[in-house]
Design a protein around this motif. Structure first.
Motif, PDB file in Angstrom:
ATOM      1  N   CYS A  68      27.326  57.142  -6.541  1.00 55.73           N
ATOM      2  CA  CYS A  68      26.246  56.275  -6.052  1.00 55.73           C
ATOM      3  C   CYS A  68      26.850  55.140  -5.229  1.00 55.73           C
ATOM      4  N   LEU A  69      26.232  54.858  -4.102  1.00 61.39           N
ATOM      5  CA  LEU A  69      26.714  53.759  -3.268  1.00 61.39           C
ATOM      6  C   LEU A  69      26.387  52.406  -3.892  1.00 61.39           C
ATOM      7  N   ASN A  70      25.285  52.350  -4.622  1.00 59.12           N
ATOM      8  CA  ASN A  70      24.869  51.103  -5.259  1.00 59.12           C
ATOM      9  C   ASN A  70      24.347  51.417  -6.667  1.00 59.12           C
ATOM     10  N   ASP A  71      23.515  50.569  -7.207  1.00 52.93           N
ATOM     11  CA  ASP A  71      23.024  50.763  -8.579  1.00 52.93           C
ATOM     12  C   ASP A  71      21.939  51.828  -8.684  1.00 52.93           C
ATOM     13  N   GLN A  72      21.423  52.264  -7.576  1.00 51.86           N
ATOM     14  CA  GLN A  72      20.360  53.265  -7.590  1.00 51.86           C
ATOM     15  C   GLN A  72      20.943  54.659  -7.818  1.00 51.86           C
ATOM     16  N   SER A  73      20.303  55.460  -8.674  1.00 51.74           N
ATOM     17  CA  SER A  73      20.765  56.821  -8.917  1.00 51.74           C
ATOM     18  C   SER A  73      20.589  57.669  -7.653  1.00 51.74           C
ATOM     19  N   VAL A  74      21.320  58.768  -7.585  1.00 46.09           N
ATOM     20  CA  VAL A  74      21.303  59.651  -6.422  1.00 46.09           C
ATOM     21  C   VAL A  74      20.872  61.056  -6.862  1.00 46.09           C
ATOM     22  N   THR A  75      19.972  61.645  -6.109  1.00 46.51           N
ATOM     23  CA  THR A  75      19.629  63.056  -6.279  1.00 46.51           C
ATOM     24  C   THR A  75      20.105  63.800  -5.042  1.00 46.51           C
ATOM     25  N   TYR A  76      20.964  64.806  -5.244  1.00 45.60           N
ATOM     26  CA  TYR A  76      21.483  65.552  -4.098  1.00 45.60           C
ATOM     27  C   TYR A  76      21.445  67.047  -4.389  1.00 45.60           C
ATOM     28  N   ASN A  77      21.525  67.833  -3.329  1.00 46.37           N
ATOM     29  CA  ASN A  77      21.559  69.283  -3.420  1.00 46.37           C
ATOM     30  C   ASN A  77      22.678  69.764  -2.506  1.00 46.37           C
ATOM     31  N   PHE A  78      23.572  70.557  -3.036  1.00 42.06           N
ATOM     32  CA  PHE A  78      24.775  70.969  -2.299  1.00 42.06           C
ATOM     33  C   PHE A  78      24.805  72.496  -2.243  1.00 42.06           C
ATOM     34  N   THR A  79      24.638  73.034  -1.053  1.00 41.23           N
ATOM     35  CA  THR A  79      24.695  74.484  -0.848  1.00 41.23           C
ATOM     36  C   THR A  79      26.051  74.852  -0.249  1.00 41.23           C
ATOM     37  N   GLY A  80      26.740  75.782  -0.911  1.00 39.03           N
ATOM     38  CA  GLY A  80      28.054  76.198  -0.429  1.00 39.03           C
ATOM     39  C   GLY A  80      29.178  75.651  -1.266  1.00 39.03           C
ATOM     40  N   CYS A  81      28.925  75.490  -2.577  1.00 41.44           N
ATOM     41  CA  CYS A  81      29.940  74.951  -3.484  1.00 41.44           C
ATOM     42  C   CYS A  81      30.103  75.854  -4.700  1.00 41.44           C
ATOM     43  N   LYS A  82      31.160  75.624  -5.471  1.00 41.30           N
ATOM     44  CA  LYS A  82      31.465  76.469  -6.632  1.00 41.30           C
ATOM     45  C   LYS A  82      30.565  76.160  -7.824  1.00 41.30           C
ATOM     46  N   TYR A  83      30.221  74.877  -8.005  1.00 39.02           N
ATOM     47  CA  TYR A  83      29.506  74.477  -9.213  1.00 39.02           C
ATOM     48  C   TYR A  83      28.142  73.884  -8.851  1.00 39.02           C
ATOM     49  N   TYR A  84      27.123  74.315  -9.555  1.00 45.48           N
ATOM     50  CA  TYR A  84      25.745  73.831  -9.345  1.00 45.48           C
ATOM     51  C   TYR A  84      25.280  74.082  -7.917  1.00 45.48           C
ATOM     52  N   ASN A  85      25.630  75.241  -7.394  1.00 45.05           N
ATOM     53  CA  ASN A  85      25.262  75.544  -6.018  1.00 45.05           C
ATOM     54  C   ASN A  85      23.745  75.540  -5.834  1.00 45.05           C
ATOM     55  N   ALA A  86      23.294  74.838  -4.789  1.00 47.24           N
ATOM     56  CA  ALA A  86      21.881  74.774  -4.407  1.00 47.24           C
ATOM     57  C   ALA A  86      20.991  74.251  -5.526  1.00 47.24           C
ATOM     58  N   SER A  87      21.562  73.452  -6.417  1.00 51.19           N
ATOM     59  CA  SER A  87      20.787  72.854  -7.505  1.00 51.19           C
ATOM     60  C   SER A  87      20.618  71.361  -7.264  1.00 51.19           C
ATOM     61  N   ASP A  88      19.470  70.824  -7.638  1.00 52.87           N
ATOM     62  CA  ASP A  88      19.274  69.379  -7.558  1.00 52.87           C
ATOM     63  C   ASP A  88      20.050  68.702  -8.684  1.00 52.87           C
ATOM     64  N   ILE A  89      20.940  67.791  -8.324  1.00 51.29           N
ATOM     65  CA  ILE A  89      21.764  67.062  -9.292  1.00 51.29           C
ATOM     66  C   ILE A  89      21.414  65.575  -9.204  1.00 51.29           C
TER      67      ILE A  89
END
Length: 227
Positions: free
Chosen positions: A165-186
Motif C-alpha cells: 500500500c502506498l498509504n494507509d488505505q488498503s489496496v485491491t488488485y488483480n494480477f494476470t500472468g503470475c504464479k500465485y493467485y492468478n487473475a484473483s482479486d487480492i
C-alpha cells in the motif's frame, strides 16, 4: 496503462552501474555524485549536475570539470549541511529551473537502510510525478487506484514482484500472468505479506497485466535475471 510517447522523464542518476538506458522516454538527464560520471561515460546529454560531491575523487572531479566546459551544463554544488538528500535536491533544483518533466526516475544504490527508506518515501511525497526507483537489482514504481498496467518486456527480466500500500488505505488488485493467485482479486493492507514474492508466469500470458481496483499501490520488482 500505456506508455505516453510524449512523456518527459527526469532521470536522476546517483550511481554508476550498468543499466539499460534505452528504457527511458524523452529523458532529461541529471547527474548526482558519481551518477554524473556515469552520464559522461555513456555520452548522455546532461541537463545539470548537483550535490555536495563528498563521494567524488579528484580524478572524477577533473572529468566532470572537463566535460562541463565542453558541454556547458550547469553545476550546482551545495554544502554538506543541507535539508535534502542529494537525489531530492536534484528534484527541487529541476522544479526551481522549471525543467519540463512529468515523471521522476531515480537511479541509485547503497547499503544504508535509512537511505533506502527515505527513497521509498519519495514514492509518496512525489506521487504527482509517478516516481520510479531503480538500483542494480530492484525496480519500484507506483500505480494509482482504478488503473491498469501491462508489464513491458524489459521488466519481465525481474524474478520477484511484490505489492504494498502506498498509504494507509488498503489496496485491491488483480494480477494476470503470475504464479500465485492468478487473475484473483487480492486485498492487502500495510501489515499483510500475502502479496510478497510473486513471480511472472509467461505460460499464462505473454503480457502480464496488473489492475488496481482500489487504493494506491507500490509495485516492487527485484533480483534481475541475467539475459
Amino acid at each position: 496503462m500505456t506508455k505516453n510517447k510524449n512523456l518527459k522523464q527526469l532521470i536522476i542518476v546517483c550511481r554508476d552501474f550498468d543499466i539499460n538506458w534505452n528504457q527511458f522516454l524523452n529523458p532529461i538527464y541529471v547527474g548526482v555524485e558519481s551518477g554524473a560520471v556515469a552520464l559522461i561515460k555513456n555520452n548522455l546529454p546532461i541537463q545539470f549536475i548537483s550535490g555536495d560531491f563528498d563521494s567524488i575523487n579528484k580524478k572524477q572531479w577533473e572529468l566532470i570539470n572537463y566535460q562541463q566546459k565542453k558541454a556547458n551544463f550547469k553545476v550546482f554544488k551545495v554544502d554538506q549541511k543541507k535539508d535534502y538528500l542529494d537525489s531530492e535536491l536534484a528534484i527541487a533544483t529541476a522544479l526551481k529551473l522549471k525543467v519540463p518533466f512529468q515523471q521522476v526516475v531515480i537511479i541509485s544504490s547503497g547499503q544504508r537502510w535509512d537511505m533506502i527508506l527515505a527513497q521509498i518515501n519519495f514514492l509518496r511525497k512525489y506521487q504527482k510525478y509517478q516516481p520510479i526507483l531503480i538500483d542494480e537489482d530492484n525496480y519500484l514504481f507506483t500505480l494509482k487506484a482504478k488503473s491498469k498496467f501491462i508489464v513491458p518486456e524489459h521488466l519481465l527480466n525481474y524474478r520477484y514482484i511484490s505489492f504494498f500500500c502506498l498509504n494507509d488505505q488498503s489496496v485491491t488488485y488483480n494480477f494476470t500472468g503470475c504464479k500465485y493467485y492468478n487473475a484473483s482479486d487480492i486485498i492487502i493492507n500495510n501489515q499483510d505479506v500475502l502479496a510478497i514474492s510473486n513471480e511472472f508466469d509467461l505460460t499464462v500470458t505473454k503480457n502480464p497485466t496488473i489492475e488496481i481496483k482500489s487504493g494506491d499501490c507500490i509495485v516492487a520488482l527485484s533480483q534481475r535475471i541475467s539475459t
